[in-house]
Design a protein around this motif. Structure first.
Motif, PDB file in Angstrom:
ATOM      1  N   ASN A 170     -18.296   7.595   5.169  1.00 51.90           N
ATOM      2  CA  ASN A 170     -17.808   8.642   4.453  1.00 51.90           C
ATOM      3  C   ASN A 170     -17.153   9.658   5.259  1.00 51.90           C
ATOM      4  O   ASN A 170     -17.918  10.179   6.573  1.00 51.90           O
ATOM      5  CB  ASN A 170     -18.702   9.355   3.898  1.00 51.90           C
ATOM      6  CG  ASN A 170     -18.398  10.635   2.739  1.00 51.90           C
ATOM      7  OD1 ASN A 170     -17.195  11.204   3.038  1.00 51.90           O
ATOM      8  ND2 ASN A 170     -19.025  10.608   1.681  1.00 51.90           N
ATOM      9  N   SER A 171     -16.012  10.183   5.314  1.00 58.03           N
ATOM     10  CA  SER A 171     -15.466  11.365   6.493  1.00 58.03           C
ATOM     11  C   SER A 171     -16.134  12.464   6.570  1.00 58.03           C
ATOM     12  O   SER A 171     -16.250  13.164   7.505  1.00 58.03           O
ATOM     13  CB  SER A 171     -13.969  11.626   6.142  1.00 58.03           C
ATOM     14  OG  SER A 171     -13.789  12.017   4.956  1.00 58.03           O
TER      15      SER A 171
ATOM     16  N   THR B 148      -3.342   1.344   9.759  1.00 59.15           N
ATOM     17  CA  THR B 148      -2.398   1.420  10.497  1.00 59.15           C
ATOM     18  C   THR B 148      -2.724   1.968  11.907  1.00 59.15           C
ATOM     19  O   THR B 148      -2.449   1.414  12.831  1.00 59.15           O
ATOM     20  CB  THR B 148      -1.142   2.305   9.823  1.00 59.15           C
ATOM     21  OG1 THR B 148      -1.195   1.674   8.290  1.00 59.15           O
ATOM     22  CG2 THR B 148       0.131   2.133  10.557  1.00 59.15           C
TER      23      THR B 148
ATOM     24  N   ASP C 250     -13.374   3.939   6.141  1.00 59.03           N
ATOM     25  CA  ASP C 250     -12.904   4.478   4.728  1.00 59.03           C
ATOM     26  C   ASP C 250     -14.188   4.172   4.080  1.00 59.03           C
ATOM     27  O   ASP C 250     -14.960   3.281   4.193  1.00 59.03           O
ATOM     28  CB  ASP C 250     -11.649   3.263   4.532  1.00 59.03           C
ATOM     29  CG  ASP C 250     -10.960   3.997   3.444  1.00 59.03           C
ATOM     30  OD1 ASP C 250      -9.768   4.461   3.916  1.00 59.03           O
ATOM     31  OD2 ASP C 250     -11.398   4.038   2.223  1.00 59.03           O
TER      32      ASP C 250
ATOM     33  N   TYR D 130       0.624  -1.030   0.095  1.00 62.82           N
ATOM     34  CA  TYR D 130       0.004  -0.141   0.082  1.00 62.82           C
ATOM     35  C   TYR D 130       0.903   1.198  -0.102  1.00 62.82           C
ATOM     36  O   TYR D 130       1.940   1.394   0.718  1.00 62.82           O
ATOM     37  CB  TYR D 130      -0.910  -0.019   1.235  1.00 62.82           C
ATOM     38  CG  TYR D 130      -1.900   0.852   1.356  1.00 62.82           C
ATOM     39  CD1 TYR D 130      -2.939   1.016  -0.001  1.00 62.82           C
ATOM     40  CD2 TYR D 130      -2.140   1.971   2.327  1.00 62.82           C
ATOM     41  CE1 TYR D 130      -3.902   2.007   0.127  1.00 62.82           C
ATOM     42  CE2 TYR D 130      -2.814   2.898   2.198  1.00 62.82           C
ATOM     43  CZ  TYR D 130      -4.000   3.084   1.238  1.00 62.82           C
ATOM     44  OH  TYR D 130      -4.979   4.072   1.172  1.00 62.82           O
TER      45      TYR D 130
ATOM     46  N   SER E 175      -5.169   1.458   5.011  1.00 61.38           N
ATOM     47  CA  SER E 175      -4.771  -0.195   5.357  1.00 61.38           C
ATOM     48  C   SER E 175      -4.799  -0.211   6.915  1.00 61.38           C
ATOM     49  O   SER E 175      -4.541  -1.467   7.262  1.00 61.38           O
ATOM     50  CB  SER E 175      -3.287  -0.200   4.785  1.00 61.38           C
ATOM     51  OG  SER E 175      -2.446   0.412   5.486  1.00 61.38           O
TER      52      SER E 175
ATOM     53  N   MET F 213     -12.388  11.304  -1.942  1.00 57.84           N
ATOM     54  CA  MET F 213     -11.591  12.543  -1.836  1.00 57.84           C
ATOM     55  C   MET F 213     -10.364  12.348  -2.722  1.00 57.84           C
ATOM     56  O   MET F 213      -9.744  11.243  -2.728  1.00 57.84           O
ATOM     57  CB  MET F 213     -11.253  13.035  -0.590  1.00 57.84           C
ATOM     58  CG  MET F 213     -12.308  13.837  -0.042  1.00 57.84           C
ATOM     59  SD  MET F 213     -11.629  14.046   1.842  1.00 57.84           S
ATOM     60  CE  MET F 213     -10.348  15.153   1.553  1.00 57.84           C
TER      61      MET F 213
HETATM   62  C1  LIG Z   1      -3.737   8.623   2.863  1.00 52.43           C
HETATM   63  S1  LIG Z   1      -4.901   7.262   2.756  1.00 52.43           S
HETATM   64  C2  LIG Z   1      -4.848   6.810   4.417  1.00 52.43           C
HETATM   65  C3  LIG Z   1      -3.655   6.146   4.940  1.00 52.43           C
HETATM   66  C4  LIG Z   1      -3.704   5.413   6.281  1.00 52.43           C
HETATM   67  N1  LIG Z   1      -3.409   6.350   7.186  1.00 52.43           N
HETATM   68  C5  LIG Z   1      -2.722   3.872   6.444  1.00 52.43           C
HETATM   69  O1  LIG Z   1      -1.744   3.990   7.202  1.00 52.43           O
HETATM   70  O2  LIG Z   1      -2.871   3.197   5.623  1.00 52.43           O
HETATM   71  C6  LIG Z   1      -6.479   7.908   2.495  1.00 52.43           C
HETATM   72  C7  LIG Z   1      -7.686   7.105   2.589  1.00 52.43           C
HETATM   73  O3  LIG Z   1      -8.747   7.806   2.673  1.00 52.43           O
HETATM   74  C8  LIG Z   1      -9.792   7.127   1.965  1.00 52.43           C
HETATM   75  N2  LIG Z   1     -10.895   7.977   1.320  1.00 52.43           N
HETATM   76  C9  LIG Z   1     -10.862   8.991   0.533  1.00 52.43           C
HETATM   77  N3  LIG Z   1     -12.118   9.468   0.384  1.00 52.43           N
HETATM   78  C10 LIG Z   1     -12.818   9.081   1.605  1.00 52.43           C
HETATM   79  C11 LIG Z   1     -14.129   9.639   2.133  1.00 52.43           C
HETATM   80  N4  LIG Z   1     -14.728  10.660   1.498  1.00 52.43           N
HETATM   81  N5  LIG Z   1     -14.310   9.249   3.332  1.00 52.43           N
HETATM   82  C12 LIG Z   1     -13.606   8.260   3.868  1.00 52.43           C
HETATM   83  N6  LIG Z   1     -12.468   7.846   3.387  1.00 52.43           N
HETATM   84  C13 LIG Z   1     -12.011   8.262   2.459  1.00 52.43           C
HETATM   85  C14 LIG Z   1      -9.061   6.554   1.015  1.00 52.43           C
HETATM   86  O4  LIG Z   1      -9.876   5.457   0.303  1.00 52.43           O
HETATM   87  C15 LIG Z   1      -7.849   6.162   1.445  1.00 52.43           C
HETATM   88  O5  LIG Z   1      -7.706   4.823   2.002  1.00 52.43           O
END
Ligand SMILES: C[S@@+](CC[C@H](N)C(=O)[O-])C[C@H]1O[C@@H](n2cnc3c(N)ncnc32)[C@H](O)[C@@H]1O
Length: 431
Positions: free
Chosen positions: A241-242, A56, A72, A23, A54, A294
């Motif tokens: 959804n965030s 973490t 997520d 990832y 993923s 996003m």
């Molecule tokens: C930068 S990654 C996070 C990585 C995580 N901290 C890790 O260590 O694996 C951002 C994540 O936000 C998710 N994402 C994108 N838009 C979103 C939304 N509107 N609501 C929730 N999750 C979302 C993506 O699917 C992605 O897995």
């Protein structure tokens, strides 16, 4: 003062089943554990990651004996995060259950028409049936839902860590088989140009690849000296959804997260093969998910207008994009960024809402370049949080040799003079 180590992710083979899904967008487990263990928490505390990826944060919290919630929007990431939570005590069940899955999958005659199957983008009908038989058998043994051709997305939330473990093995093997479709961009998987390019793989071969994969992870579990968490710290990993967290106000003690990158990474395309396993069709669930995530490369027909609550740095950056001379800056790219910042602000306002007074929120954020303009995302997050009433008490910057902001080789000549991407860990508390 929090002790913050560099969040950059590295591969750690001493963590069985924890670092086995490649990832590109995560931070390291060691960084997350150190940060969480810095904060005085008790058995009633809850750690949240609204962009859990993923998983973490949820894994680090669980290993630290703290309850956690991970959200997520992408069901693939929900499954990956659940699989990473598989407990040592569950690992002896892996091989006996695999034997049953394997026997059923070998005996199954797959008569379902594969013509509309999303996996047909890369595989011949035989290849599709080879994967489907195993997925069907995993579902039959571990989810008890075999009436439909595809897994009901609602079932993802209820999926056990063990079921998720088998799905992730299937994902890993599919990725291996689809190697010819990889591109220089690790987040982009191209589709086959024609039928003759599609991969024909027999059911026996797929079963063998999965068996090898599962045996290897199971061997790592047996050989590992990983400490077992004394008190099982529960974790809820769900699709959410965030921008609309399914949590009451003031209910969370710590938020540790990293927002999706603002470098036009298409998180849906990045997981298109795994989404195909789950039955996400291009013209149906896949497109909707792609629009909703996003950081997407797609743009809405009408973008939301910029608002003062986005802060001065964000508004200034958007004005520079709008007046930039390059092609499509004032149209496609402006809309794309407006959409991103609108979602970011809505999500941060949810973070501020659900955090308890005196609760801590730490964000891992990378800056990037749009053409010759600096996208100072850490500063933008700081200003948005400040406007939402969160108090910044710490910022740690780490210079990155390379990052996802430099993935697209065509954008390199435009970089601002001397630009070197930085990853910042910014921490706030709520009054
Ligand atoms: C930068 S990654 C996070 C990585 C995580 N901290 C890790 O260590 O694996 C951002 C994540 O936000 C998710 N994402 C994108 N838009 C979103 C939304 N509107 N609501 C929730 N999750 C979302 C993506 O699917 C992605 O897995």
């Amino acid at each position: 003062m929090l002790i913050v180590e560099c969040p950059k992710r590295y591969s750690d083979s001493s963590l069985p089943g924890r670092e086995t899904y490649s990832y590109y967008a995560g931070y390291s487990l060691s960084f997350a554990e150190q940060l969480i263990r810095n904060i005085p928490l008790d058995s009633s505390s809850i750690v949240l990651d609204p962009w859990n990826g993923s998983g973490t944060t949820t894994l680090a919290a669980s290993r630290s004996g703290v309850r956690s919630i991970g959200y997520d929007l992408n069901p693939v990431m929900v499954i990956v995060a659940k699989a990473r939570m598989l407990r040592h005590s569950t690992s002896p069940s892996i091989l006996p259950i695999w034997s049953k899955i394997k026997v059923e999958a070998s005996e199954l005659s797959w008569k379902t028409d594969t013509s509309g199957d999303p996996l047909r983008d890369w595989l011949t009908p035989t290849g599709v049936a080879s994967f489907r038989r195993i997925e069907f058998s995993i579902r039959n043994h571990l989810i008890h839902e075999t009436t439909d051709t595809f897994l009901d997305p609602q079932r993802v939330n209820k999926m056990s860590d063990l079921a998720a473990f088998f799905y992730v093995s299937l994902f890993r093997v599919l990725r291996k088989v689809l190697t010819p479709f990889k591109t220089s961009n690790p987040t982009w998987l191209r589709r086959a140009k024609n039928e003759s390019e599609k991969i024909k793989i027999t059911p026996g071969k797929v079963l063998q690849l999965i068996e090898d994969d599962i045996r290897e992870v199971e061997r790592q579990f047996r050989a590992s000296l990983e400490p077992i968490v004394p008190d099982a710290a529960a974790s809820d990993i769900l699709i959410c959804n965030s921008e609309q967290l399914i949590l009451p106000d003031c209910s969370i003690d710590v938020i540790l997260t990293s927002p999706p990158y603002c470098t036009r990474i298409d998180y849906a395309v990045a997981t298109s093969a795994e989404l195909a396993v789950l039955g996400y069709f291009k013209d149906d669930g896949f497109t909707t998910l792609r629009h909703d995530l996003m950081g997407t490369t797609t743009v809405p027909s009408s973008a939301p207008p910029a608002k003062p609550t986005w802060g001065g740095t964000c508004i200034d950056f958007l004005e520079k994009i709008e007046t930039h001379k390059s092609v499509a800056s004032s149209t496609y790219y402006l809309k794309n960024h407006l959409r991103y910042f609108s979602s970011l602000q809505a999500s941060l306002s949810e973070v501020a809402r659900v955090l308890k007074p005196q609760g801590i929120a730490s964000f891992v954020v990378q800056d990037s370049a749009y053409k010759d303009l600096h996208n100072d995302l850490p500063e933008i997050v700081s200003e948005m949080c400040d406007i939402l009433g969160l108090i910044q008490f710490q910022r740690d910057d780490f210079s990155l040799g390379s990052s996802l902001s430099s993935i697209n080789s065509r954008s390199r000549p435009y970089k601002p003079e001397g630009f070197r991407p930085t990853e910042s860990v910014i921490s706030f508390y709520k009054q």
